[in-house]
Design an enzyme around this catalytic site. Structure first.
Site, short mmCIF file in Angstrom:
data_model
loop_
_atom_site.label_atom_id
_atom_site.label_comp_id
_atom_site.label_asym_id
_atom_site.label_seq_id
_atom_site.Cartn_x
_atom_site.Cartn_y
_atom_site.Cartn_z
CG HIS A 61 43.26 38.00 55.83
ND1 HIS A 61 43.63 37.13 55.43
CD2 HIS A 61 44.38 38.36 55.81
CE1 HIS A 61 44.34 36.86 54.71
NE2 HIS A 61 46.11 37.49 55.19
CG HIS A 86 51.16 37.77 52.22
ND1 HIS A 86 50.37 35.99 51.45
CD2 HIS A 86 50.23 37.82 53.56
CE1 HIS A 86 49.22 36.73 52.26
NE2 HIS A 86 48.99 37.46 53.37
NE ARG A 163 47.68 40.45 39.64
CZ ARG A 163 48.06 39.73 40.86
NH1 ARG A 163 48.79 38.12 40.78
NH2 ARG A 163 47.71 39.71 42.24
CB CYS A 210 45.95 43.28 35.62
SG CYS A 210 46.11 43.51 37.43
CE1 TYR A 362 42.56 42.57 40.88
CE2 TYR A 362 42.34 40.64 42.31
CZ TYR A 362 43.52 41.42 41.31
OH TYR A 362 43.99 41.09 40.45
#
Length: 516
Positions: A61, A86, A163, A210, A362
């Protein structure tokens, strides 16, 4: 029912809405689902009226196994409503569709509907400027139009990109407390007033970017998982606050403490390896919204690292959407490490747990990797410093020009790790020839401590013999380490769509003589 109810983003609860589940599949009761909560029994969960066996997926996950196991034996919706990514990408439901094992008993579906919490956890989020282009509503992800980015070297707070990963916390500064934990030295608690009165105030001008800035270009090539940012997921501010190195030393994390662990070095000149050996390798941050991330201690304790616990942004208290009352600012590192609304700081021997540090969010994957199947995601290094970058902000895409016109192009350039920009090249012929741009604001920064972006501008002539309807302005930057932007997205495309630093191309519309 609101869009953030248990069956969010759908006002109805229909059989067709359960991904991967068909009407002829077996009926499973809620009582049976609740028996499957561990790896030994198998981990089941429900989404809408589908039942899913996620046992084999748990280890991979993206947000970490502990997060997905919160829904073991229960419903996914309460967690997906909070972690809205999601719903904002088709990928999670595509993955889920492969794990459907049956339909939830219709009687249990009715009971679920009775207990749905339809309250909106995002209802108190602050309004954002109408100038910002909203890419996602819950949590808010929004960026300014490209041309506004170079109107001011310090980005006005009102047009800073937003963000957020979770609802914006409601905080009364009088009640705010920040906890600092260091092994062997216990726990210290600081109020906002403590930070303002017990420590010297430091100012740092730093750009935050970002990791997904320019993801939209990657997604245009092939689908990625994340918000399709253009060029505006980046901003520059003057931050005021307390150096993290000052705070940690105040709490006792000095070279004597490391010597007690039989590692001898001067903490002003230590390496990350030294800190790792001493068991102080990482500084973890947790926000009031439970967002967490970490950075290497060598960055945190370096006085030249300029890591700040900031309480002011461009002269004002930090706005709620940007981290009020205190946020971490980690110059030269990807924006996600600059945790907002920080409530807990802890020195540890390992990275932070969770989605934003150890999950796939990331981390970079090769261009041929289309999924994380077979990949030990936790072993891939987490993104910290970012590669050299530049974009064209002016003129905007599809600006009308005539052959022979002289156009002034402008943009920004930046490189992670404080690596200053030494050159920006601009092309109008697909990269066959290049013109040196003039570096303007930001170019005076120390080349080894250039935390802020550098603006550039360049006069270019549209070829008199332009034979096409469109022509593109291209920019590429070179930093002080002579890292240069790659020419295309194809070689750097990745599943998460991070670190897009390919040459930036802005098409212009070339008018013919008979065009009005």
């Amino acid at each position: 029912m609101t869009g953030t109810g248990a069956y969010a983003d759908s006002d109805t609860h229909t059989s067709a809405s359960a991904p991967g589940c068909s009407s002829d599949m077996r009926i499973i009761s809620r009582a049976e689902v609740t028996k499957h909560k561990t790896l030994e029994t198998g981990i089941w969960t429900t989404f809408k009226d589908g039942v899913y066996d996620i046992t084999d997926f748990v280890a991979n996950h993206p947000g970490g196994s502990e997060k997905v196991q919160l829904a073991a034996g229960g419903r996914l919706e309460p967690y997906w409503n909070l972690y809205r990514q999601h719903y904002n990408s088709p990928v999670p439901q595509q993955l889920l569709s492969e794990m459907c094992i049956g339909r939830l008993d219709p009687n249990d579906v009715k009971e679920d509907m009775k207990t749905i919490d339809s309250s909106d956890p995002y209802s108190t989020d602050p309004d954002i400027s109408p100038v910002l282009q909203s890419l996602q509503r819950r949590p808010i992800n929004a960026e300014p139009p490209g041309p506004l980015l170079t109107h001011s070297w310090l980005t006005p707070n009102s047009i800073w990109f937003v963000r957020n990963h979770h609802p914006v916390p409601q905080v009364d500064e009088k009640d705010y407390k920040m906890e600092v934990v260091i092994p062997g030295l216990g726990t210290r608690i600081f109020s906002l007033e403590d930070l303002k009165t017990k420590f010297r105030k430091t100012e740092v001008v730093a750009t935050l970017q970002c990791g997904g800035n320019r993801r939209g270009e990657m997604s245009a090539l092939e689908s990625t998982a994340g918000t399709p940012w253009a060029t505006g997921a980046m901003g520059n501010a003057r931050w005021e606050g307390v150096l993290l190195s000052d705070l940690l030393r105040y709490c006792g994390l000095r070279n004597e403490r490391v010597r007690n662990r039989e590692t001898l070095f001067d903490d002003l000149e230590c390496s990350q390896t030294d800190y790792d050996k001493a068991g102080f390798g990482h500084v973890q941050f947790t926000g009031l919204d439970d967002m967490n991330a970490s950075i290497p201690t060598s960055k945190a304790l370096s006085r030249a690292g300029d890591v700040l616990l900031a309480y002011r942004m461009n002269g004002d208290p930090i706005p709620p959407e940007h981290g009020y009352p205190v946020r971490v600012v980690v110059p030269g590192h990807v924006g996600v490490r600059s945790v907002k609304h920080v409530k807990h700081i802890e020195v540890r021997d390992s990275e932070a747990e969770g989605t934003w540090q150890r999950g796939m969010a990331y981390k970079g994957f090769g261009p041929s990797k289309k999924s994380t199947s077979g990949i030990e995601v936790s072993k891939i290094p987490s993104l910290q410093e970012q590669p050299v970058q530049s974009t064209v902000t002016v003129p905007p895409a599809l600006t009308a020009v005539h052959a022979g016109d002289v156009v002034t192009a402008m943009g920004y350039a930046y490189s992670g790790g404080g690596r200053g920009i030494v050159r920006v090249d601009v092309s109008i012929d697909g990269g066959k020839t290049w013109t040196d741009a003039t570096l303007t604001e930001g170019s005076e920064q120390p080349k080894d401590r250039a935390w802020a972006w550098t603006f550039w501008e360049c006069d270019i002539e549209i070829p008199k013999d332009a034979s096409t309807d469109t022509i593109s302005i291209i920019s590429k930057a070179t930093d002080v380490s002579y890292n240069v932007q790659p020419d295309t997205v194809e070689g750097i495309w990745n599943l998460r769509g991070i670190n897009n630093n390919a040459w930036h191309r802005v098409p212009l519309k070339v008018l013919k003589e008979d065009d009005v």
